[in-house]
Design a protein around this motif. Structure first.
Motif, mmCIF file in Angstrom:
data_model
loop_
_atom_site.group_PDB
_atom_site.id
_atom_site.type_symbol
_atom_site.label_atom_id
_atom_site.label_comp_id
_atom_site.label_asym_id
_atom_site.label_seq_id
_atom_site.Cartn_x
_atom_site.Cartn_y
_atom_site.Cartn_z
ATOM 1 N N MET A 1 28.470 13.587 -12.800
ATOM 2 C CA MET A 1 28.997 14.663 -13.623
ATOM 3 C C MET A 1 27.945 15.172 -14.603
ATOM 4 N N ALA A 2 27.157 14.257 -15.141
ATOM 5 C CA ALA A 2 26.150 14.649 -16.122
ATOM 6 C C ALA A 2 25.086 15.551 -15.495
ATOM 7 N N ARG A 5 26.395 19.029 -15.139
ATOM 8 C CA ARG A 5 26.454 19.675 -16.457
ATOM 9 C C ARG A 5 25.055 20.148 -16.865
ATOM 10 N N ALA A 75 31.220 18.916 -24.949
ATOM 11 C CA ALA A 75 31.956 18.162 -23.932
ATOM 12 C C ALA A 75 31.142 16.957 -23.479
ATOM 13 N N GLY A 76 29.862 17.130 -23.355
ATOM 14 C CA GLY A 76 28.999 16.015 -22.968
ATOM 15 C C GLY A 76 28.988 14.919 -24.017
ATOM 16 N N ARG A 77 28.952 15.317 -25.296
ATOM 17 C CA ARG A 77 28.991 14.321 -26.371
ATOM 18 C C ARG A 77 30.318 13.575 -26.378
ATOM 19 N N ARG A 78 31.417 14.322 -26.166
ATOM 20 C CA ARG A 78 32.733 13.676 -26.113
ATOM 21 C C ARG A 78 32.801 12.695 -24.945
ATOM 22 N N GLU A 79 32.275 13.111 -23.817
ATOM 23 C CA GLU A 79 32.287 12.258 -22.631
ATOM 24 C C GLU A 79 31.433 11.001 -22.863
ATOM 25 N N GLU A 80 30.299 11.177 -23.522
ATOM 26 C CA GLU A 80 29.449 10.021 -23.837
ATOM 27 C C GLU A 80 30.171 9.039 -24.746
ATOM 28 N N SER A 82 33.446 8.646 -25.184
ATOM 29 C CA SER A 82 34.551 7.977 -24.498
ATOM 30 C C SER A 82 34.012 6.930 -23.514
ATOM 31 N N GLY A 83 32.908 7.217 -22.861
ATOM 32 C CA GLY A 83 32.304 6.244 -21.955
ATOM 33 C C GLY A 83 31.754 5.053 -22.710
#
Length: 93
Positions: A1-2, A5, A75-80, A82-83
């Motif tokens: 996904m990254a 993006r 969105a990438g920061r949020r995903e990071e 949460s991961g």
């Protein structure tokens, strides 16, 4: 996904750069028209109007692209985050 993006961000950044170039090009042509002889100005008036429209459109595209870039990065920061939380949670168990 990254990776997808990052690819999307590159595409949008390229779109933004092209819009910036187009805006600058229109601005230079408007300046040239403004420096033209008074006798030529009536003939160039319609061209100046079209160039101003192009400049405004490019400005809008720049703003839109910047918003898209900011959204994708957020969105990438949020995903990071949460991961990272998920990894910490699974490591703690």
């Amino acid at each position: 996904m990254a990776k997808s993006r990052q690819r999307s961000l590159k595409i949008i950044e390229k779109f933004r750069k092209n819009a910036e170039k187009e805006k600058e090009r229109a601005r230079r042509l408007i300046d040239k028209c403004d420096k033209a002889d008074e006798a030529e100005k009536p003939a160039l008036a319609e061209l100046v109007d079209r160039l101003k429209q192009k400049e405004l459109q490019a400005s809008g595209e720049i703003v839109w692209a910047q918003q898209q870039i900011e959204r994708a990065r957020a969105a990438g920061r949020r995903e990071e985050k949460s991961g990272k939380k998920a990894r910490e949670k699974s490591a703690g168990e």
